[in-house]
Design a protein around this motif. Structure first.
Motif, PDB file in Angstrom:
ATOM      1  N   ARG A  86      99.513  91.300 -16.339  1.00 45.35           N
ATOM      2  CA  ARG A  86      98.727  91.046 -14.604  1.00 45.35           C
ATOM      3  C   ARG A  86      97.908  90.330 -14.236  1.00 45.35           C
ATOM      4  NH1 ARG A  86     101.435  95.696 -16.011  1.00 45.35           N
ATOM      5  NH2 ARG A  86     100.521  95.483 -17.980  1.00 45.35           N
ATOM      6  N   THR A  87      96.143  90.050 -15.164  1.00 46.89           N
ATOM      7  CA  THR A  87      95.578  89.276 -14.596  1.00 46.89           C
ATOM      8  C   THR A  87      96.244  87.951 -14.676  1.00 46.89           C
ATOM      9  OG1 THR A  87      93.949  91.040 -15.585  1.00 46.89           O
ATOM     10  CG2 THR A  87      92.992  88.907 -15.094  1.00 46.89           C
ATOM     11  N   ASP A  88      96.100  87.170 -16.220  1.00 51.63           N
ATOM     12  CA  ASP A  88      96.531  85.915 -15.269  1.00 51.63           C
ATOM     13  C   ASP A  88      98.021  85.739 -14.045  1.00 51.63           C
ATOM     14  OD1 ASP A  88      97.224  83.350 -16.750  1.00 51.63           O
ATOM     15  OD2 ASP A  88      98.395  83.737 -18.286  1.00 51.63           O
ATOM     16  N   LEU A 136      88.871  82.696 -17.636  1.00 52.32           N
ATOM     17  CA  LEU A 136      88.446  83.034 -18.172  1.00 52.32           C
ATOM     18  C   LEU A 136      88.508  85.134 -19.089  1.00 52.32           C
ATOM     19  CD1 LEU A 136      87.100  82.331 -21.409  1.00 52.32           C
ATOM     20  CD2 LEU A 136      84.992  83.166 -20.676  1.00 52.32           C
ATOM     21  N   ARG A 137      89.582  84.830 -20.392  1.00 54.11           N
ATOM     22  CA  ARG A 137      89.831  86.720 -20.101  1.00 54.11           C
ATOM     23  C   ARG A 137      88.901  86.458 -21.760  1.00 54.11           C
ATOM     24  NH1 ARG A 137      93.862  90.992 -20.081  1.00 54.11           N
ATOM     25  NH2 ARG A 137      92.780  91.403 -18.735  1.00 54.11           N
ATOM     26  N   HIS A 138      87.915  87.064 -22.562  1.00 57.62           N
ATOM     27  CA  HIS A 138      87.435  86.620 -24.152  1.00 57.62           C
ATOM     28  C   HIS A 138      87.141  87.951 -24.568  1.00 57.62           C
ATOM     29  CE1 HIS A 138      85.143  85.368 -27.253  1.00 57.62           C
ATOM     30  NE2 HIS A 138      85.785  83.930 -27.053  1.00 57.62           N
ATOM     31  N   GLU A 173      82.919  94.187 -18.807  1.00 62.41           N
ATOM     32  CA  GLU A 173      83.099  94.460 -17.665  1.00 62.41           C
ATOM     33  C   GLU A 173      84.568  93.759 -16.947  1.00 62.41           C
ATOM     34  OE1 GLU A 173      81.806  94.155 -13.678  1.00 62.41           O
ATOM     35  OE2 GLU A 173      79.103  94.425 -14.273  1.00 62.41           O
ATOM     36  N   HIS A 174      85.404  94.269 -16.252  1.00 63.26           N
ATOM     37  CA  HIS A 174      86.537  93.230 -15.843  1.00 63.26           C
ATOM     38  C   HIS A 174      86.460  93.435 -14.199  1.00 63.26           C
ATOM     39  CE1 HIS A 174      90.640  92.076 -15.012  1.00 63.26           C
ATOM     40  NE2 HIS A 174      91.484  92.839 -15.817  1.00 63.26           N
ATOM     41  N   PRO A 175      85.060  92.179 -13.825  1.00 60.73           N
ATOM     42  CA  PRO A 175      84.796  92.515 -12.132  1.00 60.73           C
ATOM     43  C   PRO A 175      86.262  92.314 -11.072  1.00 60.73           C
ATOM     44  CG  PRO A 175      83.702  90.210 -12.671  1.00 60.73           C
ATOM     45  CD  PRO A 175      84.628  91.256 -13.847  1.00 60.73           C
ATOM     46  N   GLY A 206      87.047 101.044 -21.989  1.00 63.11           N
ATOM     47  CA  GLY A 206      87.997 100.211 -20.760  1.00 63.11           C
ATOM     48  C   GLY A 206      87.284 100.232 -20.230  1.00 63.11           C
ATOM     49  N   ARG A 207      87.226  98.259 -19.842  1.00 64.64           N
ATOM     50  CA  ARG A 207      86.208  97.893 -19.223  1.00 64.64           C
ATOM     51  C   ARG A 207      86.588  97.573 -17.610  1.00 64.64           C
ATOM     52  NH1 ARG A 207      88.555  92.998 -22.170  1.00 64.64           N
ATOM     53  NH2 ARG A 207      90.768  92.887 -21.327  1.00 64.64           N
ATOM     54  N   THR A 208      88.232  98.226 -17.185  1.00 62.98           N
ATOM     55  CA  THR A 208      88.069  98.070 -15.919  1.00 62.98           C
ATOM     56  C   THR A 208      87.225  99.529 -15.728  1.00 62.98           C
ATOM     57  OG1 THR A 208      90.154  99.649 -16.167  1.00 62.98           O
ATOM     58  CG2 THR A 208      90.847  98.027 -15.895  1.00 62.98           C
ATOM     59  N   THR A 270      93.417 106.106 -17.496  1.00 54.30           N
ATOM     60  CA  THR A 270      94.021 104.983 -18.390  1.00 54.30           C
ATOM     61  C   THR A 270      94.155 105.164 -19.915  1.00 54.30           C
ATOM     62  OG1 THR A 270      91.363 105.437 -19.211  1.00 54.30           O
ATOM     63  CG2 THR A 270      91.665 104.061 -17.531  1.00 54.30           C
ATOM     64  N   ARG A 271      94.774 104.023 -20.593  1.00 55.40           N
ATOM     65  CA  ARG A 271      95.346 103.571 -22.286  1.00 55.40           C
ATOM     66  C   ARG A 271      93.781 103.647 -23.418  1.00 55.40           C
ATOM     67  NH1 ARG A 271      95.340  98.949 -24.978  1.00 55.40           N
ATOM     68  NH2 ARG A 271      94.034  98.090 -23.302  1.00 55.40           N
ATOM     69  N   VAL A 272      94.509 104.335 -23.943  1.00 50.69           N
ATOM     70  CA  VAL A 272      92.988 104.757 -25.044  1.00 50.69           C
ATOM     71  C   VAL A 272      93.265 102.951 -25.785  1.00 50.69           C
ATOM     72  CG1 VAL A 272      92.526 105.769 -27.787  1.00 50.69           C
ATOM     73  CG2 VAL A 272      93.228 106.898 -25.228  1.00 50.69           C
ATOM     74  N   GLN A 273      92.223 102.046 -25.834  1.00 56.05           N
ATOM     75  CA  GLN A 273      92.234 100.980 -26.052  1.00 56.05           C
ATOM     76  C   GLN A 273      92.233 100.571 -27.404  1.00 56.05           C
ATOM     77  OE1 GLN A 273      90.780  98.538 -23.226  1.00 56.05           O
ATOM     78  NE2 GLN A 273      92.091  99.978 -22.209  1.00 56.05           N
ATOM     79  N   GLU A 274      93.584 100.737 -27.975  1.00 59.25           N
ATOM     80  CA  GLU A 274      94.054 100.929 -29.588  1.00 59.25           C
ATOM     81  C   GLU A 274      92.946  99.593 -29.975  1.00 59.25           C
ATOM     82  OE1 GLU A 274      98.391 100.594 -29.971  1.00 59.25           O
ATOM     83  OE2 GLU A 274      97.640 100.099 -32.574  1.00 59.25           O
ATOM     84  N   HIS A 308      96.424 103.241 -12.375  1.00 61.94           N
ATOM     85  CA  HIS A 308      96.445 103.066 -13.582  1.00 61.94           C
ATOM     86  C   HIS A 308      96.670 101.633 -14.007  1.00 61.94           C
ATOM     87  CE1 HIS A 308      97.083 102.463 -17.894  1.00 61.94           C
ATOM     88  NE2 HIS A 308      97.832 103.768 -18.220  1.00 61.94           N
ATOM     89  N   PRO A 309      95.275 100.905 -13.978  1.00 57.80           N
ATOM     90  CA  PRO A 309      95.275  99.292 -13.900  1.00 57.80           C
ATOM     91  C   PRO A 309      96.957  98.733 -15.134  1.00 57.80           C
ATOM     92  CG  PRO A 309      93.638 100.355 -16.122  1.00 57.80           C
ATOM     93  CD  PRO A 309      94.113 101.115 -15.046  1.00 57.80           C
ATOM     94  N   LEU A 310      97.262  99.530 -15.712  1.00 58.86           N
ATOM     95  CA  LEU A 310      98.226  99.274 -16.870  1.00 58.86           C
ATOM     96  C   LEU A 310      97.784  97.789 -17.699  1.00 58.86           C
ATOM     97  CD1 LEU A 310     101.155  98.701 -13.529  1.00 58.86           C
ATOM     98  CD2 LEU A 310     100.817 101.370 -15.921  1.00 58.86           C
ATOM     99  N   PRO A 311      98.461  97.957 -18.780  1.00 58.56           N
ATOM    100  CA  PRO A 311      99.275  98.098 -18.992  1.00 58.56           C
ATOM    101  C   PRO A 311      99.581 100.132 -19.575  1.00 58.56           C
ATOM    102  CG  PRO A 311      98.890  97.427 -21.459  1.00 58.56           C
ATOM    103  CD  PRO A 311      97.846  96.492 -19.696  1.00 58.56           C
TER     104      PRO A 311
HETATM  105  C1  NCD Z   1      93.291  96.403 -17.879  1.00 60.40           C
HETATM  106  C2  NCD Z   1      92.461  95.113 -18.895  1.00 60.40           C
HETATM  107  O1  NCD Z   1      92.743  94.647 -19.444  1.00 60.40           O
HETATM  108  O2  NCD Z   1      91.299  95.247 -19.267  1.00 60.40           O
HETATM  109  N1  NCD Z   1      94.540  95.663 -17.849  1.00 60.40           N
HETATM  110  C3  NCD Z   1      94.409  95.248 -16.837  1.00 60.40           C
HETATM  111  O3  NCD Z   1      93.799  93.734 -16.331  1.00 60.40           O
HETATM  112  N2  NCD Z   1      95.404  94.893 -15.874  1.00 60.40           N
HETATM  113  C4  NCD Z   1      93.666  97.310 -19.067  1.00 60.40           C
HETATM  114  C5  NCD Z   1      94.182  98.040 -20.022  1.00 60.40           C
HETATM  115  O4  NCD Z   1      94.526  96.638 -21.032  1.00 60.40           O
HETATM  116  O5  NCD Z   1      94.156  99.169 -20.790  1.00 60.40           O
END
Ligand code: NCD
Length: 357
Positions: A86-88, A136-138, A173-175, A206-208, A270-274, A308-311
């Motif tokens: 989604r972000t990309d 940038l995502r890192h 963060e995920h601004p 979860g940064r969101t 939110t998803r548990v960030q495996e 939900h931010p998904l996935p």
């Molecule tokens: C989120 C992320 O990457 O932080 N996804 C997103 O950008 N929509 C949430 C997640 O990965 O759980």
């Protein structure tokens, strides 16, 4: 703290750059400013951005062909060191809809010079020579601060100043997700004052939820109650809770969803960030702790919204649970993801200082 190796093999921490680089407040002018944290935005900045997002959404709805004149001649680069759909893609679609161009390394960063061991600072400056804005995502906290720090040191022959927009820095963060999340709340609930906002799941990693909590406070939402529901080991970090309490917000932390479900206006699942767990067994033990199902949603307010931010994975049950939940009018996560594109169009237009938006 996440320590990564530089291209030279030295230990290196992006987090140090959260002290070395001070983000500039937007303060009425987005143009040329790197976007690394939600703390840069004020209520008026957010109003301004959301107005533009609404007007761009309307223009897309009407098929306004003049939109593509707005960003013509501008170039956006995407640099994703972590997975993204989604972000990309919403950033790419946003730039295309504004008539700008998009570049990225063919096949993703694993086929760039990162594979040869190039460090972030050098990769960033290379991309800065070609693009006007870099998303940038890192995986490292502070990586977007590091990017901003080095981009400010880049003196191009054209005297351009490329801008970095964070697409998520590790568990930091995920601004831009927070921008689209807050926009979505105001869109579906006609504002945010007096609401109970409940965030559920992996609030630690979860940064969101980190960014959204802080952004609601930056928006100066009145009489909002925050409920943070998580297993004990995945609680919302203390620094975020302190940020809210210092600004006068009520924060209720619990591991019992039923304490707050029936009174929540916004339910942010939110998803548990495996990928953030060092030990897979720890993830397995916790992943099914909070599962949203049609039965759970049946106990929520009739006018609540489920975000939900998904996935989504285990935390929303099975495919058949998804199919029922998706039909519930309270489930707004597809609208939320669509809004992402309009909010990112608005943000790109603003940081690039584009006329005609
Ligand atoms: C989120 C992320 O990457 O932080 N996804 C997103 O950008 N929509 C949430 C997640 O990965 O759980």
């Amino acid at each position: 703290m996440v320590a990564a190796k530089t291209g030279n093999g030295e230990a290196h921490s992006s987090e140090a750059f959260t002290r070395l680089y001070s983000p500039r407040k937007i303060d009425g002018s987005f143009t040329g400013k790197h976007i690394v944290t939600v703390e840069q935005f004020s209520y008026l900045d957010l109003q301004d951005l959301f107005q533009l997002a609404l007007s761009l959404r309307e223009r897309v709805r009407q098929g306004d062909r003049s939109l593509i004149e707005i960003g013509a001649g501008k170039v956006m680069a995407t640099l994703f060191y972590e997975a993204s759909t989604r972000t990309d893609m919403s950033f790419q679609a946003a730039m295309h809809r504004l008539g700008g161009a998009v570049v990225s390394t063919s096949g993703g960063v694993q086929f760039s010079s990162v594979y040869k061991g190039e460090n972030l600072a050098d990769t960033l400056r290379a991309v800065g020579c070609y693009a006007d804005v870099i998303v940038l995502r890192h995986p490292d906290v502070g990586s977007s601060y590091e990017a901003a720090y080095y981009l400010d040191k880049l003196h191009t022959r054209l005297d351009r100043h490329p801008v970095i927009v964070s697409g998520g820095d590790g568990i930091g963060e995920h601004p831009t997700q927070a921008l689209l999340d807050l926009f979505t709340i105001t869109d579906y609930k006609n504002g945010i004052d007096n609401l109970t906002v409940t965030m559920v799941g992996d609030l630690r990693n979860g940064r969101t939820v980190h960014s959204l909590s802080k952004l609601i406070a930056q928006y100066e939402a009145k009489n909002v109650t925050f409920c943070f529901v998580s297993p004990d080991i995945l609680q919302m970090p203390a620094y975020i809770q302190d940020f809210l309490v210092q600004r006068g917000y009520q924060v209720h932390q619990t591991s019992e969803l039923d304490e707050v479900l029936a009174t929540s206006d916004v339910i942010y699942w939110t998803r548990v960030q495996e990928e953030r767990f060092a030990n897979p067994a720890d993830y397995e033990a916790i992943r099914d702790h909070f599962v949203m199902t049609p039965e759970v949603l049946s106990r929520a307010k009739s006018d609540a919204i489920l975000m939900h931010p998904l996935p989504r994975k285990h935390e929303m049950g099975t495919q058949s649970d998804h199919d029922v939940l998706d039909e519930d009018p309270r489930a707004v996560y597809f609208g939320q993801m669509e809004n992402g594109m309009f909010v990112r169009m608005a943000l790109l237009a603003k940081v690039l200082g584009l006329a005609g938006a």
